[in-house]
Design an enzyme around this catalytic site. Structure first.
Site, PDB file in Angstrom:
ATOM      1  N   THR A  70       0.846  -1.187   0.000  1.00  0.00           N
ATOM      2  CA  THR A  70       0.000   0.000   0.000  1.00  0.00           C
ATOM      3  C   THR A  70       0.889   1.248   0.000  1.00  0.00           C
ATOM      4  O   THR A  70       2.108   1.156  -0.148  1.00  0.00           O
ATOM      5  CB  THR A  70      -0.990  -0.041   1.192  1.00  0.00           C
ATOM      6  OG1 THR A  70      -1.908   1.040   1.076  1.00  0.00           O
ATOM      7  CG2 THR A  70      -0.280   0.022   2.525  1.00  0.00           C
ATOM      8  N   GLY A  91      -3.816  10.510 -10.795  1.00  0.00           N
ATOM      9  CA  GLY A  91      -2.659   9.932 -10.123  1.00  0.00           C
ATOM     10  C   GLY A  91      -2.655   8.415 -10.227  1.00  0.00           C
ATOM     11  O   GLY A  91      -3.346   7.816 -11.056  1.00  0.00           O
ATOM     12  N   MET A 132     -13.244   6.191  -3.604  1.00  0.00           N
ATOM     13  CA  MET A 132     -12.317   5.108  -3.260  1.00  0.00           C
ATOM     14  C   MET A 132     -11.930   5.121  -1.783  1.00  0.00           C
ATOM     15  O   MET A 132     -11.515   4.095  -1.245  1.00  0.00           O
ATOM     16  CB  MET A 132     -11.061   5.189  -4.130  1.00  0.00           C
ATOM     17  CG  MET A 132     -11.290   4.802  -5.574  1.00  0.00           C
ATOM     18  SD  MET A 132      -9.714   4.694  -6.443  1.00  0.00           S
ATOM     19  CE  MET A 132     -10.275   4.349  -8.099  1.00  0.00           C
ATOM     20  N   TYR A 173     -12.567   4.943   2.154  1.00  0.00           N
ATOM     21  CA  TYR A 173     -13.566   4.219   2.940  1.00  0.00           C
ATOM     22  C   TYR A 173     -13.419   4.597   4.409  1.00  0.00           C
ATOM     23  O   TYR A 173     -12.404   5.141   4.830  1.00  0.00           O
ATOM     24  CB  TYR A 173     -13.412   2.703   2.759  1.00  0.00           C
ATOM     25  CG  TYR A 173     -12.096   2.147   3.256  1.00  0.00           C
ATOM     26  CD1 TYR A 173     -11.940   1.721   4.570  1.00  0.00           C
ATOM     27  CD2 TYR A 173     -10.998   2.061   2.402  1.00  0.00           C
ATOM     28  CE1 TYR A 173     -10.734   1.228   5.024  1.00  0.00           C
ATOM     29  CE2 TYR A 173      -9.780   1.572   2.858  1.00  0.00           C
ATOM     30  CZ  TYR A 173      -9.658   1.152   4.159  1.00  0.00           C
ATOM     31  OH  TYR A 173      -8.456   0.668   4.615  1.00  0.00           O
ATOM     32  N   ARG A 191      -7.539  18.429 -11.878  1.00  0.00           N
ATOM     33  CA  ARG A 191      -7.266  19.850 -11.681  1.00  0.00           C
ATOM     34  C   ARG A 191      -6.215  20.333 -12.689  1.00  0.00           C
ATOM     35  O   ARG A 191      -6.347  21.393 -13.285  1.00  0.00           O
ATOM     36  CB  ARG A 191      -6.795  20.096 -10.247  1.00  0.00           C
ATOM     37  CG  ARG A 191      -6.857  21.546  -9.799  1.00  0.00           C
ATOM     38  CD  ARG A 191      -6.351  21.680  -8.383  1.00  0.00           C
ATOM     39  NE  ARG A 191      -7.106  20.901  -7.416  1.00  0.00           N
ATOM     40  CZ  ARG A 191      -8.129  21.361  -6.708  1.00  0.00           C
ATOM     41  NH1 ARG A 191      -8.531  22.606  -6.864  1.00  0.00           N
ATOM     42  NH2 ARG A 191      -8.746  20.589  -5.837  1.00  0.00           N
ATOM     43  N   THR A 192      -5.156  19.512 -12.867  1.00  0.00           N
ATOM     44  CA  THR A 192      -4.153  19.785 -13.886  1.00  0.00           C
ATOM     45  C   THR A 192      -4.523  18.992 -15.134  1.00  0.00           C
ATOM     46  O   THR A 192      -4.358  17.775 -15.176  1.00  0.00           O
ATOM     47  CB  THR A 192      -2.746  19.369 -13.400  1.00  0.00           C
ATOM     48  OG1 THR A 192      -2.472  20.010 -12.159  1.00  0.00           O
ATOM     49  CG2 THR A 192      -1.686  19.744 -14.413  1.00  0.00           C
ATOM     50  N   VAL A 193      -5.023  19.672 -16.145  1.00  0.00           N
ATOM     51  CA  VAL A 193      -5.569  18.984 -17.322  1.00  0.00           C
ATOM     52  C   VAL A 193      -4.497  18.175 -18.039  1.00  0.00           C
ATOM     53  O   VAL A 193      -4.762  17.085 -18.546  1.00  0.00           O
ATOM     54  CB  VAL A 193      -6.208  19.997 -18.294  1.00  0.00           C
ATOM     55  CG1 VAL A 193      -6.811  19.282 -19.489  1.00  0.00           C
ATOM     56  CG2 VAL A 193      -7.261  20.829 -17.579  1.00  0.00           C
ATOM     57  N   ASP A 200      -6.202  -3.650  -7.903  1.00  0.00           N
ATOM     58  CA  ASP A 200      -7.088  -2.530  -7.553  1.00  0.00           C
ATOM     59  C   ASP A 200      -8.238  -2.374  -8.534  1.00  0.00           C
ATOM     60  O   ASP A 200      -9.394  -2.207  -8.144  1.00  0.00           O
ATOM     61  CB  ASP A 200      -6.291  -1.225  -7.486  1.00  0.00           C
ATOM     62  CG  ASP A 200      -5.447  -1.105  -6.225  1.00  0.00           C
ATOM     63  OD1 ASP A 200      -5.820  -1.718  -5.211  1.00  0.00           O
ATOM     64  OD2 ASP A 200      -4.422  -0.404  -6.264  1.00  0.00           O
ATOM     65  N   LYS A 248       3.744   1.465  -3.888  1.00  0.00           N
ATOM     66  CA  LYS A 248       3.243   0.706  -5.038  1.00  0.00           C
ATOM     67  C   LYS A 248       4.120   0.848  -6.279  1.00  0.00           C
ATOM     68  O   LYS A 248       4.313  -0.113  -7.029  1.00  0.00           O
ATOM     69  CB  LYS A 248       1.805   1.111  -5.357  1.00  0.00           C
ATOM     70  CG  LYS A 248       0.797   0.672  -4.301  1.00  0.00           C
ATOM     71  CD  LYS A 248      -0.623   1.002  -4.721  1.00  0.00           C
ATOM     72  CE  LYS A 248      -1.625   0.574  -3.662  1.00  0.00           C
ATOM     73  NZ  LYS A 248      -3.022   0.817  -4.100  1.00  0.00           N
ATOM     74  N   ASN A 308       0.352  -3.717  -6.324  1.00  0.00           N
ATOM     75  CA  ASN A 308      -0.167  -3.791  -4.960  1.00  0.00           C
ATOM     76  C   ASN A 308      -0.146  -5.216  -4.414  1.00  0.00           C
ATOM     77  O   ASN A 308      -0.530  -5.449  -3.274  1.00  0.00           O
ATOM     78  CB  ASN A 308      -1.591  -3.221  -4.871  1.00  0.00           C
ATOM     79  CG  ASN A 308      -2.644  -4.174  -5.397  1.00  0.00           C
ATOM     80  OD1 ASN A 308      -2.366  -5.047  -6.234  1.00  0.00           O
ATOM     81  ND2 ASN A 308      -3.873  -4.019  -4.929  1.00  0.00           N
TER      82      ASN A 308
END
Length: 264
Positions: free
Chosen positions: A62, A128, A211, A213, A151-153, A101, A66, A87
């Site tokens: 984790t 990411g 994602m 929890y 946010r960053t295209v 994942d 990774k 992972n």
């Protein structure tokens, strides 16, 4: 001799993986142990090597290791190659690196939440590692459209070009039409923040999936306020663990009772 498995991370005390895999082992009658190992930030490879030398058979990985696990692997599964991260490790004829994942996300959506993905319009928030790891499995379900917003295209565009297959990229400010499924793979929930989203992406027919929890995130609260159904990532956590367990032990556990136990 009892087979040993572990999860490596930093931090790691919060991990539910030992509880999940202990439940899987009881359910399937497997003779194995599973522990959480806090690896030093600059000592992941050494920690894995020591675990192998002590008889370790496999491990989960984790944050923040990774990508380092990807580089450590001597062989990679196709889905690990697509994800650019690992992972799950299996120590057999070297180190096999896998990434469960995306399969965990798809399994949770389709099996547990009864949300078929074929023909659906899907919005994936974030560009990411968490987003990259699930794109290929989502595309394999033949959605009508997959849009990556960030946010960053430029980072979203890099991912769209990497996977091709009709993936579209945009900034948060360009989102103004509803989607069937909106998946939050940003780090905003970790910080208790909300990505700058338009309410118009949600309708009463939308499922908003975070994602993260274990908490009601600002993203889930915002989506619910604007009429969407919501779900957190606990099911994904259990489903990705089941994928790893099946790789290691050759048997796939039933996830539903484990998810129910964790919910209570």
């Amino acid at each position: 001799m009892t087979d040993r498995y572990a999860v490596f991370g930093h931090p790691i005390a919060h991990s539910k993986s030992p509880q999940i895999h202990a439940a899987f082992a009881r359910q399937t009658g497997q003779d194995m142990t599973y522990e959480a190992i806090l690896a030093p930030l600059d000592g992941f490879a050494d920690s894995v090597t020591a675990f192998i030398a002590a008889g370790g058979c496999g491990a989960n990985v984790t944050v923040p290791f990774k990508e380092e696990a990807f580089r450590l692997s001597s062989r990679l599964s196709p889905r690990a190659k697509h994800a650019g991260a690992v992972n799950t490790l299996m120590f057999d004829d070297g180190i096999l690196g896998d990434n469960t994942d995306g399969a965990g996300l798809v399994g949770d959506l389709e099996r547990n939440l009864h949300c078929p993905l074929a023909g659906r319009r899907i919005l994936l928030l974030g560009a990411g590692g968490a987003a990259r790891g699930v794109i290929e499995p989502l595309l394999d379900q033949s959605p009508a459209e997959l849009v990556i917003a960030n946010r960053t295209v430029g980072r979203a565009q890099e991912l769209a070009e990497l996977f091709c297959r009709g993936v579209r990229a945009c900034g948060f400010d360009a989102l103004d039409t509803p989607f069937d499924l909106v998946i939050n793979a940003t780090a905003a929930s970790l910080a208790g923040e909300l990505p700058p989203l338009s309410p118009s992406i949600f309708t009463a027919e939308t499922l908003a999936y975070d994602m993260m929890y274990g908490r009601d995130t600002p993203f889930l609260s915002f989506a619910r306020t604007h009429g969407a159904a919501t779900a957190d990532g606990l099911g994904m956590l259990v489903e990705q663990a089941a994928e790893a367990f099946a790789l290691w032990r050759g048997v796939r556990p039933d996830t539903a009772p484990v998810i129910a136990a964790l919910r209570t």
